[in-house]
Scaffold this motif. Structure first.
Motif, PDB file in Angstrom:
ATOM      1  N   TYR A  52      37.200  45.130  44.755  1.00  0.00           N
ATOM      2  CA  TYR A  52      38.191  45.944  44.448  1.00  0.00           C
ATOM      3  C   TYR A  52      38.878  45.246  43.263  1.00  0.00           C
ATOM      4  O   TYR A  52      39.222  45.778  42.326  1.00  0.00           O
ATOM      5  N   HIS A  53      39.145  44.222  43.639  1.00  0.00           N
ATOM      6  CA  HIS A  53      40.043  43.108  42.740  1.00  0.00           C
ATOM      7  C   HIS A  53      39.004  42.921  41.312  1.00  0.00           C
ATOM      8  O   HIS A  53      39.888  43.114  40.351  1.00  0.00           O
ATOM      9  N   TRP A  54      37.999  42.729  41.367  1.00  0.00           N
ATOM     10  CA  TRP A  54      37.054  42.690  40.240  1.00  0.00           C
ATOM     11  C   TRP A  54      37.308  43.922  39.398  1.00  0.00           C
ATOM     12  O   TRP A  54      37.119  43.827  38.257  1.00  0.00           O
ATOM     13  N   VAL A  56      39.558  46.523  39.442  1.00  0.00           N
ATOM     14  CA  VAL A  56      40.468  46.735  38.638  1.00  0.00           C
ATOM     15  C   VAL A  56      41.064  45.719  37.610  1.00  0.00           C
ATOM     16  O   VAL A  56      41.673  46.152  36.652  1.00  0.00           O
ATOM     17  N   ASP A  57      40.632  44.666  37.871  1.00  0.00           N
ATOM     18  CA  ASP A  57      40.793  43.661  36.569  1.00  0.00           C
ATOM     19  C   ASP A  57      40.015  43.797  35.400  1.00  0.00           C
ATOM     20  O   ASP A  57      40.447  43.461  34.403  1.00  0.00           O
ATOM     21  N   ASN A  58      38.798  44.300  35.660  1.00  0.00           N
ATOM     22  CA  ASN A  58      37.791  44.522  34.468  1.00  0.00           C
ATOM     23  C   ASN A  58      37.651  45.779  33.786  1.00  0.00           C
ATOM     24  O   ASN A  58      37.337  46.001  32.686  1.00  0.00           O
ATOM     25  N   ALA A  73      49.261  46.887  37.601  1.00  0.00           N
ATOM     26  CA  ALA A  73      49.933  46.111  38.690  1.00  0.00           C
ATOM     27  C   ALA A  73      49.044  44.756  38.466  1.00  0.00           C
ATOM     28  O   ALA A  73      49.687  43.591  38.304  1.00  0.00           O
ATOM     29  N   PHE A  74      47.812  44.821  38.629  1.00  0.00           N
ATOM     30  CA  PHE A  74      46.844  43.590  38.653  1.00  0.00           C
ATOM     31  C   PHE A  74      47.005  42.929  37.315  1.00  0.00           C
ATOM     32  O   PHE A  74      47.194  41.731  37.302  1.00  0.00           O
ATOM     33  N   GLN A  75      46.925  43.879  36.055  1.00  0.00           N
ATOM     34  CA  GLN A  75      47.202  43.159  34.784  1.00  0.00           C
ATOM     35  C   GLN A  75      48.473  42.423  34.650  1.00  0.00           C
ATOM     36  O   GLN A  75      48.438  41.389  34.135  1.00  0.00           O
ATOM     37  N   HIS A  77      50.108  41.230  36.967  1.00  0.00           N
ATOM     38  CA  HIS A  77      50.140  39.858  38.064  1.00  0.00           C
ATOM     39  C   HIS A  77      49.654  38.975  37.239  1.00  0.00           C
ATOM     40  O   HIS A  77      50.178  37.735  37.375  1.00  0.00           O
ATOM     41  N   HIS A  78      48.744  39.126  36.395  1.00  0.00           N
ATOM     42  CA  HIS A  78      48.042  37.983  35.567  1.00  0.00           C
ATOM     43  C   HIS A  78      48.987  37.422  34.556  1.00  0.00           C
ATOM     44  O   HIS A  78      49.389  36.118  34.319  1.00  0.00           O
ATOM     45  N   GLN A  79      50.145  38.409  33.991  1.00  0.00           N
ATOM     46  CA  GLN A  79      50.923  37.924  33.089  1.00  0.00           C
ATOM     47  C   GLN A  79      52.061  37.173  33.538  1.00  0.00           C
ATOM     48  O   GLN A  79      52.567  36.344  33.049  1.00  0.00           O
ATOM     49  N   ALA A 167      42.649  29.249  41.084  1.00  0.00           N
ATOM     50  CA  ALA A 167      41.378  29.154  40.214  1.00  0.00           C
ATOM     51  C   ALA A 167      41.124  30.419  39.612  1.00  0.00           C
ATOM     52  O   ALA A 167      40.444  30.494  38.699  1.00  0.00           O
ATOM     53  N   HIS A 168      41.567  31.701  40.243  1.00  0.00           N
ATOM     54  CA  HIS A 168      41.269  32.959  39.474  1.00  0.00           C
ATOM     55  C   HIS A 168      42.401  33.049  38.493  1.00  0.00           C
ATOM     56  O   HIS A 168      41.856  33.745  37.621  1.00  0.00           O
ATOM     57  N   HIS A 169      43.554  32.430  38.479  1.00  0.00           N
ATOM     58  CA  HIS A 169      44.262  32.652  37.390  1.00  0.00           C
ATOM     59  C   HIS A 169      44.256  31.783  36.204  1.00  0.00           C
ATOM     60  O   HIS A 169      45.158  31.131  35.921  1.00  0.00           O
TER      61      HIS A 169
HETATM   62 ZN   LIG Z   1      43.170  39.245  39.013  1.00  0.00          ZN
END
Ligand SMILES: [Zn+2]
Ligand SMILES: [Zn+2]
Length: 227
Positions: A52-54, A56-58, A73-75, A77-79, A167-169
């Motif tokens: 799911y995370h993959w 919505v991230d992509n 929200a996921f985008q 969160h990266h910011q 490591a994801h971030h």
């Molecule tokens: Zn992410």
């Protein structure tokens, strides 16, 4: 208030389903079935959150139907990864418990009519997937900010820890997508599973994933104010 209603409402329905499965235990074999199903839910929820995370991230953006809010929200969160640690529990998790309400109700209604293993598996899986939002928040917090039991579970590898999720971030946000236990991360990343899947998506739709390119500066991580 509404966040609390949604969160505790959904938790109660899932809790009632799990209690229903527990009440259906009549033999040592049933105990093994329920424990096995719960463990399977724990292991597979980690895989579920990775996929799911993959996704919505992509793919998609804030305007995507149904998932737009989660994608944004996921985008976001990266910011601004620090904001997840500043939210109160219900404020943080209601975003996942809200869309889970209808499936939780369906699981509750179906529970008594399915085999015991499935009766235990379904609510446990959904509960862990929803709670991954909190496990994720904990993985962004310093050990000194967390309850001892959470730190112990992270150190034991039961819950995703700060180092692995950290490591994801790193741009392009292309690995370490799991956020329950993180058990699936080495397997998924070492086998390049998601790169393979991304090529299948390109073949089928022509759409390329975000992680093939460095983030636009508008999506790049910002600096936390006051740091
Ligand atoms: Zn992410
Ligand atoms: Zn994160």
């Amino acid at each position: 208030m509404e966040h609390r209603l949604v969160t505790y409402g959904c938790l109660s329905i899932l809790g009632a389903s799990i209690a229903g499965a527990a009440a259906d235990i009549h033999s040592p074999g049933d105990v093994a079935t329920v424990l096995g199903a719960t463990f399977a839910a724990y292991v597979l929820s980690d895989l579920g959150t990775a996929v799911y995370h993959w996704a919505v991230d992509n793919y998609g953006d804030g305007n995507t139907p149904v998932f737009g809010r989660q994608i944004a929200a996921f985008q976001g969160h990266h910011q601004r990864p620090w904001t997840i640690t500043q939210r109160e529990f219900c404020n943080n998790v209601h975003q996942v418990f809200q869309p889970a309400l209808a499936p939780a109700a369906a699981i509750f209604a179906l529970g008594p009519f399915v085999p015991l293993g499935l009766h235990a598996f379904m609510p446990s899986f959904l509960l862990l997937v929803c709670m991954s939002q909190q496990f994720h928040a904990w993985s962004h917090m310093k050990k000194s900010e967390l309850p001892e039991v959470v730190v112990a579970l992270q150190d034991a590898g039961v819950l995703i820890g700060r180092k692995q999720h950290g490591a994801h971030h790193k741009p392009n946000f292309e690995g370490n997508y799991s956020i329950v236990s993180g058990w699936w991360n080495p397997l998924l990343d070492n086998t390049q599973f998601f790169r393979w899947l991304e090529h299948r998506v390109v073949d089928a739709t022509g759409v390329e994933p975000r992680c093939w390119y460095a983030p636009d500066h508008e999506w790049a991580e910002q600096v936390q104010p006051g740091q």
